[in-house]
Write an enzyme that holds these catalytic residues in place. Structure first.
Site, PDB file in Angstrom:
ATOM      1  N   ASP A  34      11.830  -3.191  14.452  1.00 51.74           N
ATOM      2  CA  ASP A  34      11.688  -3.609  13.061  1.00 51.74           C
ATOM      3  C   ASP A  34      10.198  -3.683  12.769  1.00 51.74           C
ATOM      4  OD1 ASP A  34      11.585  -4.787  10.588  1.00 51.74           O
ATOM      5  OD2 ASP A  34      12.797  -6.543  11.127  1.00 51.74           O
ATOM      6  N   ASN A  78       5.061   6.159   9.815  1.00 49.89           N
ATOM      7  CA  ASN A  78       5.833   6.938   8.846  1.00 49.89           C
ATOM      8  C   ASN A  78       6.904   6.125   8.115  1.00 49.89           C
ATOM      9  OD1 ASN A  78       7.306   9.460   7.819  1.00 49.89           O
ATOM     10  ND2 ASN A  78       8.805   8.645   9.268  1.00 49.89           N
ATOM     11  N   TYR A 114       6.879   0.769  -5.253  1.00 46.76           N
ATOM     12  CA  TYR A 114       6.545   1.756  -4.231  1.00 46.76           C
ATOM     13  C   TYR A 114       5.108   2.230  -4.389  1.00 46.76           C
ATOM     14  CZ  TYR A 114       7.165   5.962  -1.317  1.00 46.76           C
ATOM     15  OH  TYR A 114       7.048   6.930  -0.345  1.00 46.76           O
ATOM     16  N   LYS A 127       1.975   1.698  -1.787  1.00 46.48           N
ATOM     17  CA  LYS A 127       1.401   2.893  -1.174  1.00 46.48           C
ATOM     18  C   LYS A 127      -0.085   3.035  -1.516  1.00 46.48           C
ATOM     19  CE  LYS A 127       4.728   4.934   1.179  1.00 46.48           C
ATOM     20  NZ  LYS A 127       4.585   5.279   2.610  1.00 46.48           N
TER      21      LYS A 127
END
Length: 689
Positions: free
Chosen positions: A494, A521, A587, A591
């Site tokens: 995790d 990733n 998101y 990012k």
């Protein structure tokens, strides 16, 4: 444990291979060779050899007596009929009349008499098989037999254990002289069932494959029974060892060993990256806890050809470090490794001085490391090579314990050891293939069970790297690792839990010795307009898309600095970091923060030789961009799904494999850091410049 002979299995081999034109006796030879090769206590990694005497037809359709003997490069555990190339038998037997025969002339004579000139070189012990009269001949390096054969009074012990069932052959280097001596030992009593080769191993023979195989098992069992009688002495070696270190400390210690090897390799002109393989079991722990460990380690290998894989002796390091004591332990490890290298150079100089033809020294680094409280560690240029060294290390430990239980472990001396290590016929077994570009590198991929993660792992594996996949679902991750390669590691992790990340990286270090490239990733695209997002949802996005990458990077950098070899940190950032889209605020903002993190790590760790780069990809079919999402987006834009996926300057759909190649390219850019490589087919709004 050895498998008993099975007539039904033997008949199945005959039937299967008959369909391919293989004669019955060669099919049976294949069956019994595999039975032997699949027992590590008998045969390891290309060791041992087997043969059958039969006939084949030549180009004139005349029957020719031949010896089908194990060929170089074949492993008995998986051997096929072609692994026993046919050599004309009579010319081989005629060689026995010679008083002497050089190794080069022997190999040439064997190759001249191959029925198929494209076949591999026959075994270096081909003549021994040829000079014996039996149809089937088997040879192994049984641990139990070696524990007896490596005794100073081995010949007397052999008479006590086997009586008249065996002939005894003194230690002679494999080749023509050993073949003649073995034949003479047999002829002194042709009723014997086998030969004990002192400091080496055991031969058995018979008129049938089954007879030779069962004689081998019987001879080995007799040695094991004798060793069992000494169980009180053997039990006395079960000394209490140091408490095993916590997993994190074990991982750190192995990463430190890898760093020590790199420093020593650089000073010696050898390759600096090495893969490790740690082994620990009751017997290893008992041996490593023995107060005589240093002296026992210096005595040598249990059977001569093991020197090719482990050198003549292991490097012995201090007991495994405890928390807070790692720095001092590394200093002592460096000192002992330097002493090992100096000792190897002196060993080479002493023995090369007596050689008729001067040798070129092999690299002086150890291939086996003994760390009390941690285990035996195999060292190799790949995980496969490291595993071979570790396997042989296990066999060495088992042999030493058994030999010491009945007397004294006393294998071949230094001069004989050197002659085997630098024997061209043995060195030829190892091969000299060039490394692939990322060989000797350990690559960790998070989100490894996903589409992009799996494609990335496969791309790195194709470049020769060792692979570890981390993902939330352990079952899926292990299955993904198995799809990459037999030696890839799949771990449940995790990435939002720093403790889970640390434990996973420790496991990677225990498996491969360290970390060289990390592809961070793992991620997920949480949607919703910013003003409508709950704090909980936004924080969840940052936990996975920012803080998880920070946990991974922090642990990777710690280990890379410990190794002192630099490395590469690679991040899957996404075009959303520079070209945000509506309703993707959770998101895109996380990012964007990740992209800033990439630049910060590049800024701060260039001095450590750590390159930090990012890949910005867009519209990749994956767990982020599902089929349902593609259908929705293409419908909203009034275009087909194909047109939506190829809506870029190149007019091509970008695949997970394209992203994977971008990660590989970034890992190979040795003088590039802080870079962002865009993989989107050409999306103008997402262009970095």
């Amino acid at each position: 444990m050895p498998q008993p002979w099975s007539e039904s299995d033997a008949e199945a081999f005959v039937e299967i291979y008959a369909a391919h034109g293989v004669p019955d006796d060669l099919a049976l030879r294949t069956y019994s060779a595999r039975l032997l090769g699949r027992v590590p206590a008998l045969v390891m990694h290309g060791g041992g050899n087997t043969s059958v005497k039969t006939t084949v037809r030549d180009v004139f359709d005349a029957e020719v007596p031949v010896l089908c003997v194990k060929g170089s490069g074949w492993d008995l555990a998986t051997i096929e009929p072609e692994g026993h190339p046919a050599v004309r038998l009579e010319p081989l037997r005629a060689l026995r009349s010679l008083r002497a025969l050089s190794d080069e002339a022997m190999v040439n004579a064997q190759r001249q008499n191959l029925m198929d000139t494209t076949a591999p070189n026959p075994s270096v012990e081909t003549l021994l098989h040829a000079f014996l009269p039996h149809k089937f001949v088997d040879h192994t390096h049984s641990i139990a037999v070696c524990a007896v054969a490596d005794q100073p009074n081995a010949e007397a012990l052999a008479r006590e254990i086997w009586g008249g069932r065996v002939g005894v052959v003194p230690y002679i280097m494999p080749g023509f002289s050993l073949a003649k001596a073995a034949a003479e030992a047999f002829e002194q009593d042709p009723s014997v069932e086998g030969l004990i080769l002192l400091k080496h191993g055991v031969f058995s023979f018979g008129d049938t494959a089954r007879e030779s195989y069962e004689r081998m098992l019987s001879l080995v069992e007799a040695a094991a029974r004798h060793l069992g009688k000494a169980s009180p002495t053997y039990a006395a070696l079960a000394l209490p060892g140091p408490v095993a270190p916590a997993r994190a400390i074990a991982g750190d210690a192995l990463a430190a060993v890898r760093g020590s090897l790199a420093r020593a390799a650089e000073a010696s002109g050898a390759a600096t990256r090495w893969i490790l393989d740690r082994r620990s079991n009751g017997e290893i722990d008992r041996l490593l806890a023995d107060p005589m460990l240093d002296e026992l380690a210096r005595r040598g290998v249990s059977t001569p050809d093991h020197v090719l894989r482990t050198k003549g002796w292991p490097l012995v390091l201090p007991p495994a470090p405890t928390v807070g004591a790692l720095d001092g332990w590394i200093e002592e490890a460096d000192r002992r490794l330097a002493a090992f290298v100096d000792g190897y150079r002196a060993y080479f100089a002493r023995n090369d001085a007596r050689s008729a033809h001067p040798k070129t020294m092999l690299d002086p680094l150890p291939r086996l490391v003994a760390i009390p409280g941690l285990g035996l560690v195999g060292v190799g240029k790949s995980s496969g090579d490291a595993a071979v060294a570790a396997d042989i290390g296990e066999a060495w430990a088992a042999t030493v314990l058994r030999a010491e239980a009945v007397g004294r472990f006393e294998p071949i001396d230094e001069a004989d050891l050197f002659d085997i290590e630098y024997w061209s016929l043995e060195q030829a077994k190892l091969g000299k293939a060039a490394d692939k570009p990322l060989a000797r590198h350990v690559v960790v991929v998070t989100g490894g069970a996903g589409v992009i993660g799996l494609a990335t792992a496969r791309a790195f594996a194709a470049e020769g790297a060792e692979i570890a996949l981390l993902d939330l679902d352990g079952v899926r991750t292990r299955a993904a690792a198995a799809a990459v390669s037999a030696r890839a590691l799949g771990l449940a992790c995790d990435v939002t839990d720093p403790a889970s990340v640390s434990a996973a990286f420790a496991r990677v270090c225990e498996t491969f010795g360290g970390v060289d490239v990390v592809v961070s990733n793992a991620g997920a695209a949480l949607t919703g307009a910013m003003a409508d997002l709950s704090d909980e949802r936004l924080r969840a996005s940052f936990e996975l898309n920012f803080f998880a990458h920070q946990s991974v990077a922090r642990e990777a950098v710690r280990l890379m600095r410990l190794q002192g070899q630099g490395g590469a940190l690679l991040f899957n950032v996404s075009k959303q970091a520079v070209n945000p889209g509506p309703d993707f605020g959770a998101y895109g903002t996380s990012k964007a923060a990740l992209l800033a993190l990439v630049r910060q790590y590049a800024l701060e760790h260039g001095r450590d030789g750590i390159r930090v780069n990012a890949v910005n990809a867009d519209r990749i079919r994956s767990g982020l961009l599902t089929g349902e999402m593609i259908a929705t987006r293409s419908a909203a834009r009034g275009v087909s799904e194909a047109d939506y996926m190829s809506g870029n300057l190149l007019g091509l759909e970008v695949r997970a494999e394209d992203v994977a190649q971008a990660f590989v390219a970034s890992a190979r850019l040795m003088r590039t850091t802080g870079n962002v490589l865009t993989v989107d087919g050409g999306a103008v709004p997402a262009m970095m410049r």
